[in-house]
Design a protein around this motif. Sequence first.
Motif, PDB file in Angstrom:
ATOM      1  N   GLY A   1      36.330  41.359  44.178  1.00 29.50           N
ATOM      2  CA  GLY A   1      36.843  40.364  45.112  1.00 29.50           C
ATOM      3  C   GLY A   1      36.750  38.957  44.545  1.00 29.50           C
ATOM      4  O   GLY A   1      36.443  38.765  43.363  1.00 29.50           O
ATOM      5  N   GLN A   2      37.044  37.966  45.416  1.00 24.57           N
ATOM      6  CA  GLN A   2      37.009  36.561  44.967  1.00 24.57           C
ATOM      7  C   GLN A   2      36.315  35.702  46.021  1.00 24.57           C
ATOM      8  O   GLN A   2      36.286  36.055  47.188  1.00 24.57           O
ATOM      9  CB  GLN A   2      38.422  35.967  44.810  1.00 24.57           C
ATOM     10  N   ALA A   3      35.845  34.563  45.549  1.00 31.74           N
ATOM     11  CA  ALA A   3      35.328  33.544  46.486  1.00 31.74           C
ATOM     12  C   ALA A   3      35.535  32.181  45.870  1.00 31.74           C
ATOM     13  O   ALA A   3      35.412  32.008  44.653  1.00 31.74           O
ATOM     14  CB  ALA A   3      33.854  33.777  46.761  1.00 31.74           C
ATOM     15  N   THR A   4      35.897  31.216  46.731  1.00 31.07           N
ATOM     16  CA  THR A   4      36.007  29.831  46.274  1.00 31.07           C
ATOM     17  C   THR A   4      35.102  28.949  47.121  1.00 31.07           C
ATOM     18  O   THR A   4      34.894  29.197  48.311  1.00 31.07           O
ATOM     19  CB  THR A   4      37.451  29.290  46.354  1.00 31.07           C
ATOM     20  N   VAL A   5      34.558  27.926  46.458  1.00 31.09           N
ATOM     21  CA  VAL A   5      33.753  26.903  47.137  1.00 31.09           C
ATOM     22  C   VAL A   5      34.369  25.569  46.752  1.00 31.09           C
ATOM     23  O   VAL A   5      34.532  25.290  45.559  1.00 31.09           O
ATOM     24  CB  VAL A   5      32.273  26.978  46.700  1.00 31.09           C
ATOM     25  N   ALA A   6      34.730  24.760  47.727  1.00 32.38           N
ATOM     26  CA  ALA A   6      35.421  23.487  47.516  1.00 32.38           C
ATOM     27  C   ALA A   6      36.658  23.706  46.628  1.00 32.38           C
ATOM     28  O   ALA A   6      36.964  22.888  45.750  1.00 32.38           O
ATOM     29  CB  ALA A   6      34.478  22.458  46.884  1.00 32.38           C
ATOM     30  N   GLY A   7      37.327  24.821  46.841  1.00 26.32           N
ATOM     31  CA  GLY A   7      38.558  25.119  46.108  1.00 26.32           C
ATOM     32  C   GLY A   7      38.322  25.635  44.693  1.00 26.32           C
ATOM     33  O   GLY A   7      39.281  25.885  43.956  1.00 26.32           O
ATOM     34  N   LEU A   8      37.066  25.826  44.309  1.00 26.28           N
ATOM     35  CA  LEU A   8      36.759  26.256  42.937  1.00 26.28           C
ATOM     36  C   LEU A   8      36.290  27.712  42.939  1.00 26.28           C
ATOM     37  O   LEU A   8      35.562  28.141  43.852  1.00 26.28           O
ATOM     38  CB  LEU A   8      35.658  25.363  42.352  1.00 26.28           C
ATOM     39  N   ASP A   9      36.664  28.426  41.893  1.00 31.05           N
ATOM     40  CA  ASP A   9      36.359  29.859  41.803  1.00 31.05           C
ATOM     41  C   ASP A   9      34.909  30.077  41.368  1.00 31.05           C
ATOM     42  O   ASP A   9      34.500  29.581  40.308  1.00 31.05           O
ATOM     43  CB  ASP A   9      37.323  30.467  40.768  1.00 31.05           C
ATOM     44  N   VAL A  10      34.150  30.839  42.154  1.00 32.96           N
ATOM     45  CA  VAL A  10      32.721  31.031  41.835  1.00 32.96           C
ATOM     46  C   VAL A  10      32.512  31.765  40.508  1.00 32.96           C
ATOM     47  O   VAL A  10      31.474  31.605  39.867  1.00 32.96           O
ATOM     48  CB  VAL A  10      31.952  31.787  42.954  1.00 32.96           C
ATOM     49  N   ALA A  11      33.483  32.553  40.117  1.00 33.82           N
ATOM     50  CA  ALA A  11      33.318  33.314  38.868  1.00 33.82           C
ATOM     51  C   ALA A  11      33.668  32.486  37.636  1.00 33.82           C
ATOM     52  O   ALA A  11      33.231  32.794  36.534  1.00 33.82           O
ATOM     53  CB  ALA A  11      34.181  34.580  38.917  1.00 33.82           C
ATOM     54  N   ARG A  12      34.468  31.427  37.816  1.00 33.94           N
ATOM     55  CA  ARG A  12      34.941  30.664  36.648  1.00 33.94           C
ATOM     56  C   ARG A  12      34.396  29.233  36.605  1.00 33.94           C
ATOM     57  O   ARG A  12      34.038  28.730  35.552  1.00 33.94           O
ATOM     58  CB  ARG A  12      36.472  30.553  36.714  1.00 33.94           C
ATOM     59  N   ASP A  13      34.353  28.588  37.771  1.00 32.25           N
ATOM     60  CA  ASP A  13      34.104  27.139  37.794  1.00 32.25           C
ATOM     61  C   ASP A  13      32.662  26.812  38.185  1.00 32.25           C
ATOM     62  O   ASP A  13      32.415  25.906  38.966  1.00 32.25           O
ATOM     63  CB  ASP A  13      35.059  26.468  38.795  1.00 32.25           C
ATOM     64  N   TYR A  14      31.720  27.588  37.624  1.00 31.21           N
ATOM     65  CA  TYR A  14      30.350  27.438  38.117  1.00 31.21           C
ATOM     66  C   TYR A  14      29.748  26.052  37.866  1.00 31.21           C
ATOM     67  O   TYR A  14      28.994  25.538  38.690  1.00 31.21           O
ATOM     68  CB  TYR A  14      29.441  28.548  37.569  1.00 31.21           C
ATOM     69  N   LYS A  15      30.098  25.426  36.742  1.00 31.23           N
ATOM     70  CA  LYS A  15      29.518  24.106  36.456  1.00 31.23           C
ATOM     71  C   LYS A  15      29.977  23.078  37.490  1.00 31.23           C
ATOM     72  O   LYS A  15      29.182  22.302  38.014  1.00 31.23           O
ATOM     73  CB  LYS A  15      29.929  23.633  35.054  1.00 31.23           C
ATOM     74  N   ALA A  16      31.281  23.072  37.761  1.00 26.43           N
ATOM     75  CA  ALA A  16      31.833  22.115  38.732  1.00 26.43           C
ATOM     76  C   ALA A  16      31.285  22.393  40.129  1.00 26.43           C
ATOM     77  O   ALA A  16      30.980  21.455  40.881  1.00 26.43           O
ATOM     78  CB  ALA A  16      33.356  22.204  38.730  1.00 26.43           C
ATOM     79  N   ILE A  17      31.134  23.663  40.479  1.00 19.03           N
ATOM     80  CA  ILE A  17      30.606  23.990  41.816  1.00 19.03           C
ATOM     81  C   ILE A  17      29.178  23.488  41.937  1.00 19.03           C
ATOM     82  O   ILE A  17      28.800  22.858  42.924  1.00 19.03           O
ATOM     83  CB  ILE A  17      30.679  25.520  42.080  1.00 19.03           C
ATOM     84  N   ARG A  18      28.361  23.718  40.921  1.00 19.42           N
ATOM     85  CA  ARG A  18      26.940  23.333  41.006  1.00 19.42           C
ATOM     86  C   ARG A  18      26.737  21.829  41.164  1.00 19.42           C
ATOM     87  O   ARG A  18      25.746  21.399  41.736  1.00 19.42           O
ATOM     88  CB  ARG A  18      26.193  23.834  39.768  1.00 19.42           C
ATOM     89  N   GLN A  19      27.680  21.038  40.662  1.00 24.76           N
ATOM     90  CA  GLN A  19      27.580  19.584  40.838  1.00 24.76           C
ATOM     91  C   GLN A  19      27.825  19.180  42.296  1.00 24.76           C
ATOM     92  O   GLN A  19      27.383  18.128  42.725  1.00 24.76           O
ATOM     93  CB  GLN A  19      28.597  18.856  39.933  1.00 24.76           C
ATOM     94  N   GLN A  20      28.563  20.020  43.013  1.00 20.71           N
ATOM     95  CA  GLN A  20      29.013  19.620  44.359  1.00 20.71           C
ATOM     96  C   GLN A  20      28.230  20.249  45.503  1.00 20.71           C
ATOM     97  O   GLN A  20      28.460  19.919  46.659  1.00 20.71           O
ATOM     98  CB  GLN A  20      30.483  19.996  44.528  1.00 20.71           C
ATOM     99  N   ILE A  21      27.356  21.199  45.138  1.00 20.56           N
ATOM    100  CA  ILE A  21      26.619  21.902  46.202  1.00 20.56           C
ATOM    101  C   ILE A  21      25.119  21.708  45.979  1.00 20.56           C
ATOM    102  O   ILE A  21      24.705  21.098  44.994  1.00 20.56           O
ATOM    103  CB  ILE A  21      26.933  23.425  46.192  1.00 20.56           C
ATOM    104  N   ASN A  22      24.353  22.267  46.883  1.00 18.22           N
ATOM    105  CA  ASN A  22      22.917  22.383  46.656  1.00 18.22           C
ATOM    106  C   ASN A  22      22.428  23.564  47.483  1.00 18.22           C
ATOM    107  O   ASN A  22      23.135  24.021  48.394  1.00 18.22           O
ATOM    108  CB  ASN A  22      22.186  21.095  47.022  1.00 18.22           C
ATOM    109  N   PHE A  23      21.255  24.056  47.172  1.00 21.07           N
ATOM    110  CA  PHE A  23      20.758  25.203  47.932  1.00 21.07           C
ATOM    111  C   PHE A  23      19.248  25.162  48.064  1.00 21.07           C
ATOM    112  O   PHE A  23      18.548  24.590  47.237  1.00 21.07           O
ATOM    113  CB  PHE A  23      21.203  26.539  47.322  1.00 21.07           C
ATOM    114  N   ILE A  24      18.793  25.749  49.137  1.00 18.01           N
ATOM    115  CA  ILE A  24      17.365  25.813  49.424  1.00 18.01           C
ATOM    116  C   ILE A  24      17.055  27.252  49.815  1.00 18.01           C
ATOM    117  O   ILE A  24      17.610  27.764  50.786  1.00 18.01           O
ATOM    118  CB  ILE A  24      17.014  24.902  50.626  1.00 18.01           C
ATOM    119  N   PHE A  25      16.193  27.870  49.032  1.00 20.06           N
ATOM    120  CA  PHE A  25      15.797  29.235  49.380  1.00 20.06           C
ATOM    121  C   PHE A  25      14.424  29.173  50.048  1.00 20.06           C
ATOM    122  O   PHE A  25      13.502  28.549  49.515  1.00 20.06           O
ATOM    123  CB  PHE A  25      15.767  30.128  48.138  1.00 20.06           C
TER     124      PHE A  25
END
Length: 265
Positions: free
Chosen positions: A70-94
């Motif tokens: 399957g596929q997933a996008t975050v802020a229009g970016l593909d999680v499988a391909r655009d991981y560097k760009a996604i990581r700049q725009q998000i944050n996470f707390i576990f």
Amino acid sequence: MAMISVNHLQRDFVQRHSRTWHRHPTVVHAVRDLSFQVQAGEIFGLLGQNGAGKTTTIKTLTTLLLPTGGQATVAGLDVARDYKAIRQQINFIFGGELGLYRRLSARDNLIYFGSLYKLPPTTLVQRADTLLAQVGLSAEADHLVETFSKGMTQKLQIARGLINIPKVLFMDEPTIGLDAISVQNLHQIILQAKKSGTTIVLTTHYLPEAELLCDHLIVIDHGQEVASGTVADVIAQGQKIAPKAQIASLEEAYITLIERSAAHV
Ligand SMILES: Nc1ncnc2c1ncn2[C@@H]1O[C@H](COP(=O)(O)OP(=O)(O)OP(=O)(O)O)[C@@H](O)[C@H]1O
């Protein structure tokens, strides 16, 4: 606008066993054929029993795990391909995660993590102090994290999660281990972050918390959707499968939906 789009997402794990009589590894389908959308600026809840696939879904959306289908996008970016760009725009707390430098002060931790997002030093100090005030840690700004209680550490985690003004903040069980007043404070911080335009995805086992905070949510079981929509939609879905019951809360609907799902596995 959809900030997150998940289409037929799948994530399998190969589980190897330590016992010799288990000759073949088994495949765990942690997330199966999951599809949902999260709108910009909303609080979205991911609910499910232990082992339902919530953390795996979040790890896939935060690019810590690759999807196996399957596929997933975050802020229009593909999680499988655009991981560097996604990581700049998000944050996470576990929840319960440390991930902080115990021998640094609260402020220095925030300044360090902020520097990873290339924020200018002057902005960073200001932002760190604003966030420390927001989470109620101003008096402890210069204290080492190793002296912090569990609740104080969790508050600092929240501040760390907001340091880069993320487009999307992912929170896996953010209120775990917090006292009632700290939980209430954290809810205010989450609502404030939403007000400032951050999209929030959270998992929680506290159904009243989800009922209070979430604009939309999805209930999953064995990696698959069981119900989704607003709190009212999910209550209606619970009521539909148990017409004789008086379902008035998300918690009652959730239990009904999960029991029905378990009966069909
Ligand atoms: N690295 C891994 N290797 C093998 N199996 C895994 C791995 N990570 C997760 N799993 C399996 O995937 C399934 C989903 O796990 P996940 O951690 O996503 O559940 P969860 O809904 O977050 O549960 P909890 O509420 O207990 O945190 C479980 O069966 C788990 O054993």
